[in-house]
Motif scaffolding. Sequence first.
Motif, PDB file in Angstrom:
ATOM      1  N   ASP A 297      -0.689   6.732  -3.166  1.00 43.33           N
ATOM      2  CA  ASP A 297       0.621   6.122  -3.347  1.00 43.33           C
ATOM      3  C   ASP A 297       0.662   5.294  -4.624  1.00 43.33           C
ATOM      4  N   SER A 298      -0.432   4.592  -4.921  1.00 42.10           N
ATOM      5  CA  SER A 298      -0.507   3.843  -6.173  1.00 42.10           C
ATOM      6  C   SER A 298      -0.393   4.797  -7.362  1.00 42.10           C
TER       7      SER A 298
ATOM      8  N   THR B 296      -5.407  -0.158  -5.477  1.00 43.25           N
ATOM      9  CA  THR B 296      -3.962  -0.043  -5.643  1.00 43.25           C
ATOM     10  C   THR B 296      -3.568  -0.980  -6.778  1.00 43.25           C
TER      11      THR B 296
ATOM     12  N   VAL C  66       0.834  -1.203   0.000  1.00 38.92           N
ATOM     13  CA  VAL C  66       0.000   0.000   0.000  1.00 38.92           C
ATOM     14  C   VAL C  66       0.873   1.259   0.000  1.00 38.92           C
TER      15      VAL C  66
ATOM     16  N   THR D 204      -3.489   4.865   0.302  1.00 42.81           N
ATOM     17  CA  THR D 204      -3.263   3.742  -0.605  1.00 42.81           C
ATOM     18  C   THR D 204      -3.416   4.177  -2.058  1.00 42.81           C
ATOM     19  N   MET D 205      -4.502   4.906  -2.352  1.00 42.31           N
ATOM     20  CA  MET D 205      -4.753   5.336  -3.731  1.00 42.31           C
ATOM     21  C   MET D 205      -3.731   6.376  -4.189  1.00 42.31           C
TER      22      MET D 205
ATOM     23  N   LYS E  29       4.410   1.785  -1.840  1.00 43.68           N
ATOM     24  CA  LYS E  29       5.122   0.962  -2.818  1.00 43.68           C
ATOM     25  C   LYS E  29       6.649   1.017  -2.676  1.00 43.68           C
TER      26      LYS E  29
END
Length: 402
Positions: free
Chosen positions: A261-262, A305, A22, A258-259, A24
């Motif tokens: 970072d993705s 992600t 989550v 999470t989103m 990376k």
Amino acid sequence: MPEDRTEQPHIVTCTAPVNIAVIKYWGKRNEDLILPINSSLSVTLHQDQLKTTTTVATSRSFQEDRIWLNGKEEDITHPRLQSCLREIRRLARKRRNDGDSGVDSASLSHKVHICSVNNFPTAAGLASSAAGFACLVYSLARVFGVEGELSGIARQGSGSACRSMYGGFVQWIMGNKEDGKDSLAQQVEPETHWPELRILVLVASAERKPVGSTSGMQTSVKTSCLLKHRAESVVPGRMVEMTEAIRKKDFAAFAELTMKDSNQFHASCLDTYPPIFYLNHVSQQIISLVHRYNKHYGETRVAYTFDAGPNAVIFTLQQHVPEFVHVVQHFFPPETNGADFIKGLPVNCASLSEELKQGIGLEPMPKGINYIISTKAGPGPRVVEDPTQHLLLSDGFPKKTM
């Protein structure tokens, strides 16, 4: 092992899980030791749905080390495989030299046969190498009587494999030492910590990805300014925030981080020269679907992600799983019926309101998603006690059915 049984191979079978980052990991500061340019944090997925199974046999009758992966013999001289084998044998010799009677000195010179299978697509961006090397190291350690910290060895096979050595929520601390001794995985919280959390793997493609992670990372480290900024200025703060969100079970904070970072990871891939495209049109449609779904409810109910591949991993809470799965089914109408489309943990039926369908407002994309794997956080590697589950026969060679 008693002397009269040394002709019989010593066989151990273990399983190990997939993990999904989550925060990376992308980019190494040392290619040989696999030392990352930033720390990372992942969720270990449950082995009931996604796992690698590995059987290791040792015998003085074996002529050479050999390995079979998913039914096919592979080259055991691969440098990363050799790193793991060499390190486990070194630690076993050290234990024997330190006077540990639990280590059978005769077996240290024996060759190994290794047989490994995944119950999910390999090299499609589903962390197959993480589960594979974690399982390899854990199995070898059991065969050779090695105990203690193993994540540093798994890391030398595949960086993210170090995180698959633990269950639940796991951080990989990048470390500072040149020899990598402090670049290890640590459990942040066990798999029992957040029982309501659910994970949906939306498999858009089971094909091998066009650019492998290793070569992709190398190009990104050389050419992406954004990657450098991310590693030095963004990730350290996010690691703290993500740990806090997990400990507090704050889904909104966890999901947003999470989103973001993705998105930044894939932006770094685009900032690479030449650019790397791991997401496809189905991936982009899933991203749009998630944001529209959350906007409809005025709160963050689901998060996506994407690792180095087009398959989405969705995080949500148990109460939202039935509706969101049916949203996915509606906007990505499958070829198969419901039973084949949804694998893993059972998903209850749910009806979708016209208001929700119109609120999302996307054009359906038939056959965009092959199937969904429904799962949750799970434990780390474990030994399989049932000898009928061994992948190698009593002579140390693979079963013919593989």
